[in-house]
Write a protein that holds these residues in place. Sequence first.
Motif: not given
Length: 205
Positions: A59-67, A149-159, A165-166
């Motif tokens: 619930i927190a992961a969906v509602l709060f800002p992600f990045l 799987i989503f968090i792994i994909g996000v980590a790759v995208a962030l790299v 961008a910051r």
Amino acid sequence: MDPTMLTACPVCDALHRDQEVPPHRTARCARCGTVLAAPRSGAMTRITMLAATALILMIAAVLFPFLELSAQGLSQRASVLDAVLAFSTGLMAPLSLAVAFLIVLLPAARYLAILYALAPMALGWHPARHAIAAFRWAERIKPWAMAEIFIIGVAVALVKVAGLARVELGPAFWAFAALVVVTIIKDNYICRPTVWKTLEERSRS
């Protein structure tokens, strides 16, 4: 021999006598070594608490800002819900539905099903009605609940994005990371043969 007194290895189908395994001991298949049972004292309570924790983190992961992305004086903050809604129209609508279904709805539904099946027994009560069906459904949808799987994909995208961008990680990112860790611990803690046996025995009593 009574067939109900036998258990089959889920990997090689070797038959074994269905005997009680003491807590913190492990029963392995004599043929292939697959773990058949590894009961732990207080397992129902711990699994229930971990499932409830995972649901709160979801619930927190969906509602709060992600990045938050900042570049050339412009800043954009987004949550998981924003990412889902961003592709909710046009040709990308099926992708939006898949993201919501596989990353949010199915994992949350699985946590709820585990809580429904095991929480009453953790409190010392009889299993809820259809608890066996709920736990069976939770096990069947496990491969499709893809929060990790989503968090792994996000980590790759962030790299890749970090050079353009910051990037500032929001509380939802850490909630998602904690959710993945809690889910892994919960799934590794479940001794499925023991859970099935307990559900069947207490449903009959």
